[in-house]
Design a protein around this motif. Structure first.
Motif, mmCIF file in Angstrom:
data_model
loop_
_atom_site.group_PDB
_atom_site.id
_atom_site.type_symbol
_atom_site.label_atom_id
_atom_site.label_comp_id
_atom_site.label_asym_id
_atom_site.label_seq_id
_atom_site.Cartn_x
_atom_site.Cartn_y
_atom_site.Cartn_z
ATOM 1 N N GLU A 90 0.834 -1.198 0.000
ATOM 2 C CA GLU A 90 0.000 0.000 0.000
ATOM 3 C C GLU A 90 0.874 1.255 0.000
ATOM 4 N N ASN A 91 0.230 2.386 -0.229
ATOM 5 C CA ASN A 91 0.927 3.668 -0.215
ATOM 6 C C ASN A 91 1.579 3.896 1.152
ATOM 7 N N PRO A 92 2.863 4.351 1.175
ATOM 8 C CA PRO A 92 3.532 4.586 2.466
ATOM 9 C C PRO A 92 2.764 5.516 3.400
ATOM 10 N N ILE A 93 2.065 6.505 2.834
ATOM 11 C CA ILE A 93 1.279 7.418 3.667
ATOM 12 C C ILE A 93 0.182 6.649 4.387
ATOM 13 N N SER A 94 -0.420 5.681 3.726
ATOM 14 C CA SER A 94 -1.474 4.882 4.344
ATOM 15 C C SER A 94 -0.922 4.093 5.527
ATOM 16 N N ILE A 95 0.281 3.542 5.356
ATOM 17 C CA ILE A 95 0.897 2.765 6.432
ATOM 18 C C ILE A 95 1.236 3.673 7.611
ATOM 19 N N ILE A 96 1.735 4.878 7.318
ATOM 20 C CA ILE A 96 2.041 5.837 8.382
ATOM 21 C C ILE A 96 0.771 6.183 9.161
ATOM 22 N N MET A 97 -0.333 6.395 8.444
ATOM 23 C CA MET A 97 -1.590 6.726 9.110
ATOM 24 C C MET A 97 -2.072 5.564 9.977
ATOM 25 N N VAL A 98 -1.800 4.350 9.552
ATOM 26 C CA VAL A 98 -2.175 3.176 10.356
ATOM 27 C C VAL A 98 -1.396 3.175 11.673
ATOM 28 N N THR A 99 -0.097 3.480 11.626
ATOM 29 C CA THR A 99 0.692 3.508 12.864
ATOM 30 C C THR A 99 0.253 4.665 13.772
ATOM 31 N N ILE A 100 -0.163 5.784 13.174
ATOM 32 C CA ILE A 100 -0.693 6.882 13.986
ATOM 33 C C ILE A 100 -1.991 6.460 14.662
ATOM 34 N N GLY A 101 -2.849 5.760 13.915
ATOM 35 C CA GLY A 101 -4.080 5.235 14.504
ATOM 36 C C GLY A 101 -3.794 4.219 15.598
ATOM 37 N N LEU A 102 -2.775 3.382 15.383
ATOM 38 C CA LEU A 102 -2.378 2.412 16.403
ATOM 39 C C LEU A 102 -1.908 3.125 17.668
ATOM 40 N N SER A 103 -1.181 4.226 17.476
ATOM 41 C CA SER A 103 -0.727 5.026 18.609
ATOM 42 C C SER A 103 -1.910 5.528 19.435
ATOM 43 N N ALA A 104 -2.909 6.076 18.758
ATOM 44 C CA ALA A 104 -4.097 6.589 19.456
ATOM 45 C C ALA A 104 -4.851 5.461 20.150
ATOM 46 N N LEU A 105 -4.931 4.304 19.506
ATOM 47 C CA LEU A 105 -5.652 3.162 20.081
ATOM 48 C C LEU A 105 -4.977 2.662 21.353
ATOM 49 N N LEU A 106 -3.661 2.481 21.308
ATOM 50 C CA LEU A 106 -2.938 1.991 22.479
ATOM 51 C C LEU A 106 -3.049 2.986 23.639
ATOM 52 N N ASN A 107 -2.947 4.273 23.321
ATOM 53 C CA ASN A 107 -3.070 5.300 24.359
ATOM 54 C C ASN A 107 -4.458 5.273 24.991
ATOM 55 N N ALA A 108 -5.471 5.122 24.155
ATOM 56 C CA ALA A 108 -6.842 5.091 24.657
ATOM 57 C C ALA A 108 -7.087 3.854 25.517
ATOM 58 N N LEU A 109 -6.520 2.720 25.125
ATOM 59 C CA LEU A 109 -6.695 1.494 25.904
ATOM 60 C C LEU A 109 -6.045 1.618 27.281
ATOM 61 N N VAL A 110 -4.854 2.212 27.315
ATOM 62 C CA VAL A 110 -4.176 2.403 28.601
ATOM 63 C C VAL A 110 -5.002 3.319 29.500
ATOM 64 N N GLN A 111 -5.551 4.398 28.944
ATOM 65 C CA GLN A 111 -6.370 5.316 29.737
ATOM 66 C C GLN A 111 -7.651 4.643 30.208
ATOM 67 N N ALA A 112 -8.229 3.789 29.354
ATOM 68 C CA ALA A 112 -9.478 3.122 29.720
ATOM 69 C C ALA A 112 -9.277 2.164 30.887
ATOM 70 N N PHE A 113 -8.159 1.461 30.910
ATOM 71 C CA PHE A 113 -7.909 0.456 31.951
ATOM 72 C C PHE A 113 -7.284 1.053 33.213
ATOM 73 N N PHE A 114 -6.438 2.070 33.046
ATOM 74 C CA PHE A 114 -5.668 2.567 34.188
ATOM 75 C C PHE A 114 -5.959 4.015 34.553
ATOM 76 N N GLY A 115 -6.716 4.737 33.715
ATOM 77 C CA GLY A 115 -6.969 6.137 33.983
ATOM 78 C C GLY A 115 -5.777 6.999 33.617
ATOM 79 N N THR A 116 -5.826 8.259 34.001
ATOM 80 C CA THR A 116 -4.754 9.192 33.642
ATOM 81 C C THR A 116 -3.890 9.594 34.843
ATOM 82 N N ALA A 117 -4.292 9.199 36.030
ATOM 83 C CA ALA A 117 -3.509 9.560 37.225
ATOM 84 C C ALA A 117 -2.234 8.718 37.297
ATOM 85 N N PRO A 118 -1.120 9.306 37.736
ATOM 86 C CA PRO A 118 0.122 8.533 37.889
ATOM 87 C C PRO A 118 -0.068 7.378 38.868
#
Length: 290
Positions: A90-118
């Motif tokens: 696929e187009n390299p830009i598409s792959i880059i956007m997938v990794t950006i989406g993966l970044s947002a997904l992983l961050n959201a999952l961590v916040q959902a399970f553990f919250g934002t407090a240290p």
């Protein structure tokens, strides 16, 4: 002198951890050609995985570390197999956007399970100080440099001496030639993502132990971009040099100039490097003729 020595140790410690984080980025790029914008979130997930095993499940340190490594490998392999492999061609830009989406997904999952407090976690490394040349140097920073150095040395030996390491270097140089020699490119891709996950886990655990287990670990992981641009996107030795330079640059800027400037100085360096030497200090210069 004492201030300089403290800044030096802090900068070397941060730079060593950055080199570990950037190593995973370079491994993925060398083997697959993918620019992984989720590398910072890999550190975040690694730190919280260890926290879950060590604090929540109250497992021994060694067992928690082994579980962290296992989860890091599984995440790396799953991402490569089910998210990136279908994107081959696929187009390299598409792959880059997938990794950006993966970044947002992983961050959201961590916040959902553990919250934002240290999260509070017992210190793994000793928290005392050592008198060195008239300065009080934190022991945990010195040990972080030592641990990162050992891990980076182990990875270097793996690439140069082991069968799989040589296969990874062959795939990085020429995938078609590697396939003709019987090397499974798909397995090497999976191995690259698994090792990237492990290096991110170690870096994330070190950051969490030195500072805190919170969302700022992902922000620390963003510094891999100035590191790999400085050292070279495809250079493993460049990650070590780039990590140390960026770590020292940030610490000395914050210590002697302005703490606010220290947060942006790595990205200023990134722009300057792109203007002067786009392929980095150790990066391979490619000339394309059209």
């Amino acid at each position: 002198m004492s201030t300089f020595l403290n800044q030096l140790i802090y900068g070397l410690a941060d730079g060593s951890i950055l080199a570990l984080a950037a190593l995973g980025f370079v491994l993925i790029y060398k083997a697959t050609g993918v620019i992984n914008f989720a590398q910072g979130e890999f550190l975040l997930v690694g730190a919280y995985t260890f926290y879950t095993a060590f604090v929540v499940l109250q497992l021994p340190l060694i067992a928690a570390a082994l579980i962290g490594v296992l989860v890091a490998i599984v995440i790396g392999v799953v991402v490569e197999r089910f998210i990136l492999r279908p994107m081959v061609g696929e187009n390299p830009i598409s792959i880059i956007m997938v990794t950006i989406g993966l970044s947002a997904l992983l961050n959201a999952l961590v916040q959902a399970f553990f919250g934002t407090a240290p999260k509070s976690q017992p210190k793994i490394l000793p928290t005392g100080s050592l008198s060195l040349l008239g300065a009080s140097v934190p022991i945990n920073r010195l040990l972080a440099i030592l641990i990162a150095g050992i891990v980076l040395t182990a990875f270097t030996i793996f690439f140069r001496r082991s069968r799989h390491g040589i296969a990874m270097r062959a795939v990085a140089d020429d995938q078609q030639a590697a396939m003709t020699m019987g090397i499974s490119v798909r397995r090497i891709f999976a191995l690259a993502w698994a090792l990237a996950g492990v290096s991110a886990l170690i870096a994330g655990v070190l950051v969490g132990d030195i500072s805190a287990v919170d969302q700022n670990i992902a922000s620390f992981g963003l510094l891999v971009f100035p590191v790999v641009i400085l050292g070279g996107l495809d250079s493993v030795p460049g990650t070590i040099v780039g990590g140390l330079v960026i770590g020292l640059l940030q610490q000395f800027t914050g210590g002697y100039l302005d703490p606010g400037l220290a947060t942006v100085i790595p990205y200023i360096a990134l722009v300057l490097i792109l203007l002067v030497r786009p392929y980095g200090i150790f990066g391979e210069t490619r000339i394309e003729r059209v």
